[in-house]
Scaffold this motif. Structure first.
Motif, PDB file in Angstrom:
ATOM      1  N   THR A  51       0.841  -1.063  -0.052  1.00 29.74           N
ATOM      2  CA  THR A  51       0.084   0.103   0.068  1.00 29.74           C
ATOM      3  C   THR A  51       0.832   1.231  -0.136  1.00 29.74           C
ATOM      4  OG1 THR A  51      -0.107  -0.101   2.376  1.00 29.74           O
ATOM      5  CG2 THR A  51      -2.023  -1.060   1.167  1.00 29.74           C
ATOM      6  N   GLN A  52       2.057   1.108   0.433  1.00 29.36           N
ATOM      7  CA  GLN A  52       2.820   2.249   0.734  1.00 29.36           C
ATOM      8  C   GLN A  52       4.348   1.823   1.003  1.00 29.36           C
ATOM      9  OE1 GLN A  52       2.052   4.926   4.101  1.00 29.36           O
ATOM     10  NE2 GLN A  52       2.606   6.711   3.036  1.00 29.36           N
ATOM     11  N   ILE A  53       5.272   2.593   0.136  1.00 33.40           N
ATOM     12  CA  ILE A  53       6.871   2.467   0.660  1.00 33.40           C
ATOM     13  C   ILE A  53       6.980   3.839   1.112  1.00 33.40           C
ATOM     14  CG2 ILE A  53       9.155   2.308  -0.467  1.00 33.40           C
ATOM     15  CD1 ILE A  53       7.726  -0.240  -0.857  1.00 33.40           C
ATOM     16  N   ASN A  54       7.761   3.552   2.221  1.00 33.79           N
ATOM     17  CA  ASN A  54       8.370   4.597   3.079  1.00 33.79           C
ATOM     18  C   ASN A  54       9.925   4.455   3.037  1.00 33.79           C
ATOM     19  OD1 ASN A  54       5.712   5.745   4.327  1.00 33.79           O
ATOM     20  ND2 ASN A  54       5.723   3.734   5.364  1.00 33.79           N
ATOM     21  N   PRO A  55      10.526   5.173   2.170  1.00 33.48           N
ATOM     22  CA  PRO A  55      12.155   4.787   1.611  1.00 33.48           C
ATOM     23  C   PRO A  55      13.030   5.465   2.640  1.00 33.48           C
ATOM     24  CG  PRO A  55      11.130   6.191   0.331  1.00 33.48           C
ATOM     25  CD  PRO A  55       9.888   6.018   1.255  1.00 33.48           C
ATOM     26  N   GLU A  56      12.714   6.163   3.664  1.00 34.61           N
ATOM     27  CA  GLU A  56      13.436   6.833   4.296  1.00 34.61           C
ATOM     28  C   GLU A  56      14.857   5.821   5.027  1.00 34.61           C
ATOM     29  OE1 GLU A  56      10.405   6.818   5.032  1.00 34.61           O
ATOM     30  OE2 GLU A  56       9.744   8.783   4.769  1.00 34.61           O
ATOM     31  N   VAL A  57      14.427   4.586   5.271  1.00 35.52           N
ATOM     32  CA  VAL A  57      15.565   3.931   5.801  1.00 35.52           C
ATOM     33  C   VAL A  57      16.462   3.471   4.702  1.00 35.52           C
ATOM     34  CG1 VAL A  57      14.119   1.969   5.784  1.00 35.52           C
ATOM     35  CG2 VAL A  57      16.150   1.929   7.152  1.00 35.52           C
ATOM     36  N   ILE A  58      15.888   3.436   3.771  1.00 34.10           N
ATOM     37  CA  ILE A  58      16.971   3.245   2.362  1.00 34.10           C
ATOM     38  C   ILE A  58      17.594   4.368   2.207  1.00 34.10           C
ATOM     39  CG2 ILE A  58      16.910   2.303  -0.203  1.00 34.10           C
ATOM     40  CD1 ILE A  58      14.320   1.217   0.146  1.00 34.10           C
ATOM     41  N   HIS A  59      17.184   5.640   1.950  1.00 29.84           N
ATOM     42  CA  HIS A  59      17.813   6.848   1.985  1.00 29.84           C
ATOM     43  C   HIS A  59      18.955   6.873   2.612  1.00 29.84           C
ATOM     44  CE1 HIS A  59      15.694   8.249  -1.473  1.00 29.84           C
ATOM     45  NE2 HIS A  59      14.605   8.243  -0.876  1.00 29.84           N
ATOM     46  N   GLY A  60      18.825   6.576   3.981  1.00 27.72           N
ATOM     47  CA  GLY A  60      19.559   6.615   5.170  1.00 27.72           C
ATOM     48  C   GLY A  60      20.751   5.671   4.786  1.00 27.72           C
ATOM     49  N   LEU A  61      20.450   4.665   4.521  1.00 28.88           N
ATOM     50  CA  LEU A  61      21.688   3.654   4.516  1.00 28.88           C
ATOM     51  C   LEU A  61      22.474   3.859   2.967  1.00 28.88           C
ATOM     52  CD1 LEU A  61      19.578   0.156   5.006  1.00 28.88           C
ATOM     53  CD2 LEU A  61      21.601   1.066   6.486  1.00 28.88           C
ATOM     54  N   ILE A  62      21.818   4.091   2.034  1.00 26.77           N
ATOM     55  CA  ILE A  62      22.777   4.573   0.839  1.00 26.77           C
ATOM     56  C   ILE A  62      23.612   5.580   0.893  1.00 26.77           C
ATOM     57  CG2 ILE A  62      21.523   3.068  -0.653  1.00 26.77           C
ATOM     58  CD1 ILE A  62      19.822   5.144  -1.887  1.00 26.77           C
ATOM     59  N   ASP A  63      22.770   6.905   1.851  1.00 28.37           N
ATOM     60  CA  ASP A  63      23.623   7.919   1.989  1.00 28.37           C
ATOM     61  C   ASP A  63      24.788   7.806   2.929  1.00 28.37           C
ATOM     62  OD1 ASP A  63      21.817   9.636   0.578  1.00 28.37           O
ATOM     63  OD2 ASP A  63      20.728  10.280   2.283  1.00 28.37           O
ATOM     64  N   ASP A  64      24.650   6.660   3.625  1.00 30.42           N
ATOM     65  CA  ASP A  64      26.017   6.344   4.406  1.00 30.42           C
ATOM     66  C   ASP A  64      26.808   5.271   3.660  1.00 30.42           C
ATOM     67  OD1 ASP A  64      25.586   8.014   6.589  1.00 30.42           O
ATOM     68  OD2 ASP A  64      24.305   6.463   7.834  1.00 30.42           O
ATOM     69  N   GLU A  65      26.508   5.012   2.361  1.00 28.26           N
ATOM     70  CA  GLU A  65      27.306   4.229   1.704  1.00 28.26           C
ATOM     71  C   GLU A  65      27.147   2.676   1.867  1.00 28.26           C
ATOM     72  OE1 GLU A  65      31.264   5.982   1.396  1.00 28.26           O
ATOM     73  OE2 GLU A  65      30.292   7.668   0.035  1.00 28.26           O
ATOM     74  N   PHE A  66      26.123   2.422   2.660  1.00 25.61           N
ATOM     75  CA  PHE A  66      25.677   0.882   2.760  1.00 25.61           C
ATOM     76  C   PHE A  66      24.880   0.525   1.396  1.00 25.61           C
ATOM     77  CE2 PHE A  66      26.179   2.321   7.322  1.00 25.61           C
ATOM     78  CZ  PHE A  66      27.299   1.408   7.530  1.00 25.61           C
ATOM     79  N   ILE A  67      24.869  -0.893   1.412  1.00 24.03           N
ATOM     80  CA  ILE A  67      24.197  -1.579   0.513  1.00 24.03           C
ATOM     81  C   ILE A  67      22.811  -2.096   1.294  1.00 24.03           C
ATOM     82  CG2 ILE A  67      24.037  -3.388  -1.306  1.00 24.03           C
ATOM     83  CD1 ILE A  67      26.991  -3.048  -1.663  1.00 24.03           C
ATOM     84  N   PRO A  68      21.616  -1.711   0.967  1.00 24.75           N
ATOM     85  CA  PRO A  68      20.520  -2.362   1.652  1.00 24.75           C
ATOM     86  C   PRO A  68      20.178  -3.698   1.185  1.00 24.75           C
ATOM     87  CG  PRO A  68      19.997  -0.168   0.930  1.00 24.75           C
ATOM     88  CD  PRO A  68      21.220  -0.280   0.311  1.00 24.75           C
ATOM     89  N   VAL A  69      19.968  -4.856   1.967  1.00 27.42           N
ATOM     90  CA  VAL A  69      19.505  -5.719   1.328  1.00 27.42           C
ATOM     91  C   VAL A  69      18.163  -6.133   2.012  1.00 27.42           C
ATOM     92  CG1 VAL A  69      19.729  -8.554   1.258  1.00 27.42           C
ATOM     93  CG2 VAL A  69      21.840  -6.755   1.090  1.00 27.42           C
ATOM     94  N   ILE A  70      17.165  -6.132   1.214  1.00 26.64           N
ATOM     95  CA  ILE A  70      15.780  -6.195   1.856  1.00 26.64           C
ATOM     96  C   ILE A  70      15.014  -7.496   1.587  1.00 26.64           C
ATOM     97  CG2 ILE A  70      13.542  -4.874   1.472  1.00 26.64           C
ATOM     98  CD1 ILE A  70      15.162  -2.502   0.387  1.00 26.64           C
ATOM     99  N   ALA A  71      14.422  -7.958   2.656  1.00 31.04           N
ATOM    100  CA  ALA A  71      13.518  -9.328   2.787  1.00 31.04           C
ATOM    101  C   ALA A  71      12.139  -8.630   2.655  1.00 31.04           C
ATOM    102  CB  ALA A  71      13.729  -9.882   4.009  1.00 31.04           C
ATOM    103  N   THR A  72      11.317  -9.281   1.731  1.00 35.14           N
ATOM    104  CA  THR A  72       9.998  -8.675   1.313  1.00 35.14           C
ATOM    105  C   THR A  72       8.996  -9.274   2.173  1.00 35.14           C
ATOM    106  OG1 THR A  72       9.712 -10.265  -0.362  1.00 35.14           O
ATOM    107  CG2 THR A  72      10.834  -8.474  -1.084  1.00 35.14           C
ATOM    108  N   ILE A  73       8.936  -8.849   3.297  1.00 36.41           N
ATOM    109  CA  ILE A  73       7.940  -8.995   4.553  1.00 36.41           C
ATOM    110  C   ILE A  73       7.444  -7.621   4.657  1.00 36.41           C
ATOM    111  CG2 ILE A  73       7.288  -9.812   6.955  1.00 36.41           C
ATOM    112  CD1 ILE A  73       7.893 -12.269   5.346  1.00 36.41           C
ATOM    113  N   GLY A  74       6.218  -7.550   4.595  1.00 40.52           N
ATOM    114  CA  GLY A  74       5.503  -6.112   5.028  1.00 40.52           C
ATOM    115  C   GLY A  74       4.517  -6.135   6.236  1.00 40.52           C
ATOM    116  N   SER A  75       4.260  -4.968   6.740  1.00 41.16           N
ATOM    117  CA  SER A  75       3.382  -5.223   7.831  1.00 41.16           C
ATOM    118  C   SER A  75       2.208  -4.037   7.623  1.00 41.16           C
ATOM    119  CB  SER A  75       4.078  -4.830   9.180  1.00 41.16           C
ATOM    120  OG  SER A  75       4.782  -3.661   8.934  1.00 41.16           O
ATOM    121  N   ASP A  76       1.114  -4.425   8.171  1.00 45.59           N
ATOM    122  CA  ASP A  76      -0.085  -3.621   8.224  1.00 45.59           C
ATOM    123  C   ASP A  76      -0.275  -2.435   9.491  1.00 45.59           C
ATOM    124  OD1 ASP A  76      -1.296  -4.950  10.185  1.00 45.59           O
ATOM    125  OD2 ASP A  76      -2.853  -5.961   8.922  1.00 45.59           O
ATOM    126  N   GLU A  77      -1.139  -1.772   9.293  1.00 42.93           N
ATOM    127  CA  GLU A  77      -1.137  -0.641  10.633  1.00 42.93           C
ATOM    128  C   GLU A  77      -1.171  -1.230  11.941  1.00 42.93           C
ATOM    129  OE1 GLU A  77      -5.162  -1.225   9.130  1.00 42.93           O
ATOM    130  OE2 GLU A  77      -3.272  -0.873   8.134  1.00 42.93           O
TER     131      GLU A  77
END
Ligand code: ADP
Ligand code: MG
Length: 319
Positions: free
Chosen positions: A166-192
């Motif tokens: 329903t929504q992607i909140n990419p702040e955590v990805i921006h944070g990681l790539i700005d710090d030059e990390f490589i995010p590796v993402i497992a595709t489990i999501g959660s509802d409210e």
């Protein structure tokens, strides 16, 4: 030196060494404009569970990790999204639980979503992270639950905890790539309410690529690309626009696991992602070949054909 030209034995090795060296040099020079063009650009790479299950005789995971690290070291910003369908099925079998599918989607009861979460975040994700971090301190494993990255809702009650994004909140990805990390993402999501959902990794990769405005979206899978006829290995479609793919979908030539890839490719290139690629993850270093050489491999998807048709460096990129 050609085979037909005999060379004095003493010189043969030197000549062969020289030829090998100049080939290596030309490969590096060929890569230069691509390195320049893609510096600072974000690339979302979806690594399929089938590729990880190891259908090839080389260590596909180690080669994949080298490609990702090389991309990162030349200034690109890779993001890895992974699936794990075969690994989930394998653990279910060990636990004596029969996988059930409805229209190609796994029916996911409460026990199954627990298993999926354990496998994706506890097994597949750390395998990828560890393989990348053999080369340095680059990869950080997260799931879509972290920092609310992937918000999901049930697709269909009959499927249980199979989620749609329903929504992607990419702040955590921006944070990681700005710090030059490589995010590796497992595709489990959660509802409210905090309920976990298993989400198709192809869909997540496309949604993340759009949310962060990625340059490229790349699917590594177990076939050389999109075929016009799935049974005919010579029917590879090398390039297609989003509109052309819509027609192919309407013709019904796209089935099974190719459906979410094509749907995500067309959506992504219509929403700001420059190129989407479907590549054969069984080919050694296929990512490097696609990104850093003139060889076009697999299927490339673009929004319109009036753009430059090959993924060539821009004219004057080196000037
Ligand atoms: P992954 O783990 O990479 O997501 P999938 O099995 O889900 O792999 O998707 C890839 C599969 O899609 C191929 O192995 C192939 O069997 C199937 N497929 C269906 N239609 C096509 C098509 N037109 N061209 C290529 N592959 C297709
Ligand atoms: Mg799949």
């Amino acid at each position: 030196m050609t085979r037909n030209e005999p060379t004095p034995d003493a010189n043969a090795d030197t000549n062969a060494d020289g030829a090998a060296a100049s080939l290596k040099a030309s490969v590096l020079v060929e890569a230069l404009p691509y390195i320049r063009r893609f510096a600072g650009k974000t690339v979302v790479v979806k690594y399929g569970g089938n590729a990880l299950a190891g259908t090839s005789d080389h260590d596909a995971l180690a080669l994949f990790a080298e490609d990702i690290v090389l991309m990162r070291l030349v200034g690109m910003r890779p993001i890895v999204v992974h699936g794990g369908g075969p690994q989930i099925s394998a653990l279910m079998a060990r636990l004596g639980k029969e996988p059930e599918f409805l229209d190609g989607l796994r029916i996911t009861d409460a026990e199954t979503v627990d298993i999926a979460r354990m496998v994706l975040k506890g097994q597949v994700n750390p395998q990828l992270v560890a393989a990348i971090n053999v080369h340095g301190r680059f990869a950080v494993g997260i799931s879509g639950v972290d920092a609310g990255l992937i918000r999901a809702t049930a697709r269909d009650e009959k499927l249980g905890f199979v989620g749609d994004v329903t929504q992607i909140n990419p702040e955590v990805i921006h944070g990681l790539i700005d710090d030059e990390f490589i995010p590796v993402i497992a595709t489990i999501g959660s509802d409210e309410t905090g309920q976990a959902y298993n989400i198709n990794a192809d869909t997540v990769a496309g949604a993340i690529a759009e949310a962060i405005g990625a340059e490229k979206l790349v699917y590594l899978t177990d076939i050389e690309g999109l075929r016009r006829d799935v049974a005919d290995a010579t029917s590879l479609i090398r390039q297609a626009t989003a509109d052309e793919l819509d027609e192919l979908v309407a013709e019904g030539i796209i089935a099974g696991g190719m459906i979410p890839k094509i749907a995500s490719c067309t959506h992504a290139v219509r929403n700001g992602v420059h190129r989407a690629h479907i590549l054969d993850g069984r080919i050694a270093h296929v990512l490097l070949l696609e990104v850093f050489t003139d060889a076009g491999i697999g299927t490339m998807v673009m929004q319109h054909r009036d753009e430059p048709t090959l993924d060539q460096p821009l004219e004057g990129a080196l000037s």
